[in-house]
Write a protein that holds these residues in place. Sequence first.
Motif, PDB file in Angstrom:
ATOM      1  N   ASP A   1       0.866  -1.183   0.000  1.00 30.33           N
ATOM      2  CA  ASP A   1       0.000   0.000   0.000  1.00 30.33           C
ATOM      3  C   ASP A   1       0.897   1.225   0.000  1.00 30.33           C
ATOM      4  O   ASP A   1       1.537   1.547   1.002  1.00 30.33           O
ATOM      5  N   LEU A   2       0.949   1.916  -1.148  1.00 33.93           N
ATOM      6  CA  LEU A   2       1.803   3.095  -1.275  1.00 33.93           C
ATOM      7  C   LEU A   2       1.022   4.356  -0.896  1.00 33.93           C
ATOM      8  O   LEU A   2      -0.206   4.393  -1.030  1.00 33.93           O
ATOM      9  N   PRO A   3       1.710   5.376  -0.418  1.00 35.89           N
ATOM     10  CA  PRO A   3       1.022   6.602   0.016  1.00 35.89           C
ATOM     11  C   PRO A   3       0.226   7.238  -1.120  1.00 35.89           C
ATOM     12  O   PRO A   3       0.636   7.219  -2.281  1.00 35.89           O
ATOM     13  N   GLY A   4      -0.919   7.800  -0.767  1.00 34.74           N
ATOM     14  CA  GLY A   4      -1.682   8.559  -1.752  1.00 34.74           C
ATOM     15  C   GLY A   4      -0.916   9.807  -2.163  1.00 34.74           C
ATOM     16  O   GLY A   4      -0.159  10.369  -1.374  1.00 34.74           O
ATOM     17  N   TYR A   5      -1.105  10.231  -3.387  1.00 37.11           N
ATOM     18  CA  TYR A   5      -0.341  11.378  -3.875  1.00 37.11           C
ATOM     19  C   TYR A   5      -1.274  12.470  -4.393  1.00 37.11           C
ATOM     20  O   TYR A   5      -2.436  12.224  -4.718  1.00 37.11           O
ATOM     21  N   GLY A   6      -0.741  13.691  -4.424  1.00 40.08           N
ATOM     22  CA  GLY A   6      -1.449  14.794  -5.061  1.00 40.08           C
ATOM     23  C   GLY A   6      -2.338  15.618  -4.162  1.00 40.08           C
ATOM     24  O   GLY A   6      -3.034  16.510  -4.652  1.00 40.08           O
ATOM     25  N   TYR A   7      -2.352  15.350  -2.842  1.00 33.28           N
ATOM     26  CA  TYR A   7      -3.251  16.127  -1.992  1.00 33.28           C
ATOM     27  C   TYR A   7      -2.683  17.527  -1.773  1.00 33.28           C
ATOM     28  O   TYR A   7      -1.534  17.704  -1.408  1.00 33.28           O
ATOM     29  N   ALA A   8      -3.527  18.526  -1.967  1.00 39.57           N
ATOM     30  CA  ALA A   8      -3.068  19.918  -2.000  1.00 39.57           C
ATOM     31  C   ALA A   8      -2.493  20.398  -0.674  1.00 39.57           C
ATOM     32  O   ALA A   8      -1.591  21.239  -0.645  1.00 39.57           O
ATOM     33  N   ALA A   9      -2.998  19.878   0.458  1.00 41.17           N
ATOM     34  CA  ALA A   9      -2.579  20.392   1.759  1.00 41.17           C
ATOM     35  C   ALA A   9      -1.197  19.896   2.184  1.00 41.17           C
ATOM     36  O   ALA A   9      -0.640  20.392   3.158  1.00 41.17           O
ATOM     37  N   VAL A  10      -0.653  18.924   1.483  1.00 40.12           N
ATOM     38  CA  VAL A  10       0.656  18.397   1.845  1.00 40.12           C
ATOM     39  C   VAL A  10       1.740  19.369   1.367  1.00 40.12           C
ATOM     40  O   VAL A  10       1.698  19.843   0.228  1.00 40.12           O
ATOM     41  N   PRO A  11       2.705  19.695   2.220  1.00 34.78           N
ATOM     42  CA  PRO A  11       3.781  20.607   1.804  1.00 34.78           C
ATOM     43  C   PRO A  11       4.468  20.128   0.525  1.00 34.78           C
ATOM     44  O   PRO A  11       4.629  18.936   0.310  1.00 34.78           O
ATOM     45  N   LYS A  12       4.892  21.067  -0.284  1.00 37.46           N
ATOM     46  CA  LYS A  12       5.476  20.746  -1.586  1.00 37.46           C
ATOM     47  C   LYS A  12       6.692  19.838  -1.467  1.00 37.46           C
ATOM     48  O   LYS A  12       6.864  18.902  -2.245  1.00 37.46           O
ATOM     49  N   ASP A  13       7.555  20.114  -0.475  1.00 40.53           N
ATOM     50  CA  ASP A  13       8.753  19.290  -0.300  1.00 40.53           C
ATOM     51  C   ASP A  13       8.388  17.838  -0.014  1.00 40.53           C
ATOM     52  O   ASP A  13       9.047  16.908  -0.496  1.00 40.53           O
ATOM     53  N   ASP A  14       7.338  17.633   0.789  1.00 46.19           N
ATOM     54  CA  ASP A  14       6.897  16.274   1.085  1.00 46.19           C
ATOM     55  C   ASP A  14       6.369  15.585  -0.163  1.00 46.19           C
ATOM     56  O   ASP A  14       6.594  14.395  -0.380  1.00 46.19           O
ATOM     57  N   LYS A  15       5.641  16.339  -0.983  1.00 46.37           N
ATOM     58  CA  LYS A  15       5.114  15.779  -2.230  1.00 46.37           C
ATOM     59  C   LYS A  15       6.256  15.290  -3.118  1.00 46.37           C
ATOM     60  O   LYS A  15       6.236  14.165  -3.640  1.00 46.37           O
TER      61      LYS A  15
END
Length: 258
Positions: A110-124
């Motif tokens: 199960d890989l982390p979900g991606y693309g959520y706007a509230a997540v800091p850019k560096d974390d993305k």
Amino acid sequence: MTNHSTPASGRAVPPSAPSAAGAQADAKTALGWMHTARFLTTAAQLHHLPPMDLPEIAFVGRSNAGKSTCINTLTQQKQLAFASKKPGRTQHINLFSLGRQNTTDAVLADLPGYGYAAVPKDDKIRWQRVMANYLVTRENLTGVVMMCDPRLGLTELDETLLEVIRPRVEQGLKFLVLLTKADKLTRSEGAKALSIARLNAGGGEVKLFSALKRIGIEDTAQLLWQWAHPPQAEAAPDALGSDSATPSDAAAEPPEAD
């Protein structure tokens, strides 16, 4: 007691189970196999994942695409995959083992979900790199299941992921796009979503899926079972070759005169 081999890194590798004689399984068998899923380990970094020699099937998808719900529905377990109240906050790769009678014959990732706007850019950016490296380098990766909300279609990040795995798909990696939340579509909308997704799936399969209406659950479970249990290869021909004489043939022939 099941034996576990231990690589140089010191991390245990579950033994490989013999592959099934055929790739066919009825829905009851496939769902029963999925129900055996249990937590194996979690990793915040790629190098923390244990090396495995078992078929591994990864679940990926944009945050809010229904990935955790899909995993929990397929395994018939309410809380196997963690669904955070804050999408995008779950930033670990979680592995679950599959197999009956104290054996492990496959692994779900199960890989982390991606693309959520509230997540800091560096974390993305960091997690996009981790996921890309996983999809490119994980040696035992057998298949990828990508969740997609058909009302949004394939996003730019989905298409980027497709480009990352395309070379491996061309080399035989299995790939499935699950159009989740299919209960929110009319019949004509579902047919249209399937057609569009098939054009963009790069040779992968596409299915409608709904946990609420139980759409696509049995078909998906059967497909994943087949991925993890490919048909056994046919026995190799006799090394002597069909034209070579067997010992009994040689004994039956008279010796040549001097």
